[in-house]
Design a protein around this motif. Sequence first.
Motif, PDB file in Angstrom:
ATOM      1  N   MET B   1      27.934 -13.094  -3.168  1.00 57.99           N
ATOM      2  CA  MET B   1      28.619 -12.228  -4.120  1.00 57.99           C
ATOM      3  C   MET B   1      27.708 -11.887  -5.301  1.00 57.99           C
ATOM      4  N   GLU B   2      27.067 -12.938  -5.854  1.00 54.87           N
ATOM      5  CA  GLU B   2      26.277 -12.737  -7.070  1.00 54.87           C
ATOM      6  C   GLU B   2      24.883 -12.214  -6.751  1.00 54.87           C
ATOM      7  N   THR B   3      24.698 -10.929  -6.822  1.00 59.61           N
ATOM      8  CA  THR B   3      23.339 -10.427  -6.724  1.00 59.61           C
ATOM      9  C   THR B   3      22.842 -10.219  -8.149  1.00 59.61           C
ATOM     10  N   LYS B   4      21.538 -10.106  -8.295  1.00 57.17           N
ATOM     11  CA  LYS B   4      20.947  -9.961  -9.630  1.00 57.17           C
ATOM     12  C   LYS B   4      21.484  -8.687 -10.281  1.00 57.17           C
ATOM     13  N   ASP B   5      21.957  -8.829 -11.476  1.00 52.85           N
ATOM     14  CA  ASP B   5      22.589  -7.693 -12.156  1.00 52.85           C
ATOM     15  C   ASP B   5      22.195  -7.700 -13.623  1.00 52.85           C
ATOM     16  N   THR B   6      20.907  -7.528 -13.861  1.00 49.72           N
ATOM     17  CA  THR B   6      20.454  -7.576 -15.244  1.00 49.72           C
ATOM     18  C   THR B   6      20.512  -6.190 -15.871  1.00 49.72           C
ATOM     19  N   LEU B   7      20.762  -6.200 -17.139  1.00 52.90           N
ATOM     20  CA  LEU B   7      20.755  -4.970 -17.917  1.00 52.90           C
ATOM     21  C   LEU B   7      19.334  -4.763 -18.437  1.00 52.90           C
ATOM     22  N   LYS B   8      18.859  -3.533 -18.329  1.00 56.69           N
ATOM     23  CA  LYS B   8      17.509  -3.262 -18.818  1.00 56.69           C
ATOM     24  C   LYS B   8      17.582  -2.183 -19.882  1.00 56.69           C
ATOM     25  N   ILE B   9      17.084  -2.495 -21.078  1.00 52.95           N
ATOM     26  CA  ILE B   9      17.012  -1.506 -22.145  1.00 52.95           C
ATOM     27  C   ILE B   9      15.572  -1.443 -22.630  1.00 52.95           C
ATOM     28  N   ALA B  10      15.014  -0.254 -22.605  1.00 52.63           N
ATOM     29  CA  ALA B  10      13.621  -0.049 -23.017  1.00 52.63           C
ATOM     30  C   ALA B  10      12.689  -1.042 -22.337  1.00 52.63           C
ATOM     31  N   GLY B  11      12.951  -1.310 -21.051  1.00 44.09           N
ATOM     32  CA  GLY B  11      12.069  -2.175 -20.280  1.00 44.09           C
ATOM     33  C   GLY B  11      12.328  -3.663 -20.458  1.00 44.09           C
ATOM     34  N   VAL B  12      13.263  -4.013 -21.348  1.00 41.81           N
ATOM     35  CA  VAL B  12      13.562  -5.426 -21.579  1.00 41.81           C
ATOM     36  C   VAL B  12      14.786  -5.819 -20.744  1.00 41.81           C
ATOM     37  N   GLU B  13      14.622  -6.867 -19.938  1.00 40.87           N
ATOM     38  CA  GLU B  13      15.730  -7.335 -19.104  1.00 40.87           C
ATOM     39  C   GLU B  13      16.602  -8.307 -19.886  1.00 40.87           C
ATOM     40  N   LEU B  14      17.894  -8.046 -19.843  1.00 40.57           N
ATOM     41  CA  LEU B  14      18.843  -8.889 -20.571  1.00 40.57           C
ATOM     42  C   LEU B  14      19.845  -9.448 -19.569  1.00 40.57           C
ATOM     43  N   SER B  15      20.050 -10.750 -19.616  1.00 41.43           N
ATOM     44  CA  SER B  15      21.004 -11.324 -18.659  1.00 41.43           C
ATOM     45  C   SER B  15      22.425 -11.287 -19.201  1.00 41.43           C
ATOM     46  N   SER B  16      22.572 -11.195 -20.537  1.00 39.87           N
ATOM     47  CA  SER B  16      23.921 -11.092 -21.117  1.00 39.87           C
ATOM     48  C   SER B  16      24.227  -9.646 -21.482  1.00 39.87           C
ATOM     49  N   ARG B  17      25.445  -9.250 -21.186  1.00 37.67           N
ATOM     50  CA  ARG B  17      25.893  -7.895 -21.514  1.00 37.67           C
ATOM     51  C   ARG B  17      26.782  -7.884 -22.748  1.00 37.67           C
ATOM     52  N   LEU B  18      26.683  -8.923 -23.525  1.00 39.73           N
ATOM     53  CA  LEU B  18      27.435  -9.005 -24.770  1.00 39.73           C
ATOM     54  C   LEU B  18      26.447  -9.081 -25.936  1.00 39.73           C
ATOM     55  N   PHE B  19      26.572  -8.152 -26.876  1.00 39.02           N
ATOM     56  CA  PHE B  19      25.782  -8.193 -28.105  1.00 39.02           C
ATOM     57  C   PHE B  19      26.740  -8.638 -29.213  1.00 39.02           C
ATOM     58  N   LEU B  20      26.299  -9.578 -30.041  1.00 36.86           N
ATOM     59  CA  LEU B  20      27.226 -10.120 -31.033  1.00 36.86           C
ATOM     60  C   LEU B  20      26.736  -9.877 -32.463  1.00 36.86           C
ATOM     61  N   GLY B  21      27.660  -9.453 -33.305  1.00 39.70           N
ATOM     62  CA  GLY B  21      27.364  -9.297 -34.727  1.00 39.70           C
ATOM     63  C   GLY B  21      27.436 -10.631 -35.440  1.00 39.70           C
ATOM     64  N   THR B  22      26.754 -10.713 -36.587  1.00 39.45           N
ATOM     65  CA  THR B  22      26.633 -11.997 -37.292  1.00 39.45           C
ATOM     66  C   THR B  22      27.380 -12.010 -38.623  1.00 39.45           C
ATOM     67  N   ALA B  23      28.137 -10.956 -38.913  1.00 36.40           N
ATOM     68  CA  ALA B  23      28.771 -10.837 -40.237  1.00 36.40           C
ATOM     69  C   ALA B  23      30.207 -11.340 -40.241  1.00 36.40           C
ATOM     70  N   GLY B  24      30.609 -11.836 -41.397  1.00 33.46           N
ATOM     71  CA  GLY B  24      32.021 -12.084 -41.645  1.00 33.46           C
ATOM     72  C   GLY B  24      32.594 -13.377 -41.100  1.00 33.46           C
ATOM     73  N   TYR B  25      31.734 -14.299 -40.687  1.00 39.01           N
ATOM     74  CA  TYR B  25      32.244 -15.587 -40.188  1.00 39.01           C
ATOM     75  C   TYR B  25      32.626 -16.474 -41.373  1.00 39.01           C
TER      76      TYR B  25
END
Lengths: 70, 257
Positions: B1-25
């Motif tokens: 089931m799990e085939t490689k599914d990396t996100l690539k932005i500007a040639g950089v491979e990212l294994s997580s598809r979640l970007f997190l903000g650091t403000a307001g904690y």
Amino acid sequence: MTIVINGEPHESQAANVLELWKEFTTGLEIEGPQGFAIALNGALVRKTQWQSTHVTQGDRIEIVRPMQGG
Amino acid sequence: METKDTLKIAGVELSSRLFLGTAGYPNQSLMTEAVVASGCEIVTMSIRRVSLDRRGSDTLTLLKSYRFLPNTAGCETARDAILTAELAREALGTNWIKVEVIGNREMLYPDVVELLEATRHLVDDGFVVLPYCTDDPVVCQRLADLGAAAVMPMGSLIGSGMGVANPANLELICKRSPVPVVVDAGIGTASDAAIAMELGASAVLLNTAVAKADDPVMMAAAMRYAVEAGRLSFRAGRIPKRGRAEPSSPQFGLVGS
């Protein structure tokens, strides 16, 4: 001379951007200029140019660094 | 089931598809724990004037193993956004920039005219540009044409927690975009993130939903699973919706028939 730093007028004797940065950050617990960036009159001054970039009366300086953000 | 599914932005491979903000904690420690729980690789930062009455943020040190995505939040003109991007590149040593140009302070709605101008300039200047934009397929196409590395259409208004306000638009954008689509802003809870991913988004960027949750660390974990589940669901291919029931059990051999 009066320099506008981050929107506020400051009296300074600094000859260049590096001295101004040192003057302004005295009292902040920091180790060095890493993480800081400076703009002079709306244009970036790279760290390598801080010492050779002179400041004069009325200059507008922005001293910034990264903060938490979304 | 799990085939490689990396996100690539500007040639950089990212294994997580979640970007997190650091403000307001509530505090730095919870922020760091939430970032870890989210499994993200990219965290967003803002660039602000140094204040003498505020102690320096040690966020940079706490998150030094992550990839920073500085933003131009609060800028109202292309000129300010360009300068902020240049300052961010100098301060953080990254050429990645989330370009945000706000056209209305009350709604924090993107000003696409200024955004296009800032994107054009910053791409030419060697930045990896990720513009925060309206959920408009034509605007997203224009940004991609200008060389944006990804487009980041809004789910709904920043900080609103209204989720994906226009799923039809978002699906169109995802189907047509030549660059990755990162749904940015408006995510309120885990199902919102899952919906964005099910519609075909490449990733989700969120902050307030985690930072202001009663338990930010638990919500960060929820978002991680939601993004993963939504992505798997998108790849697996959902069944079509129909107006009538369709029995799932066999229709032969019924007891008493």
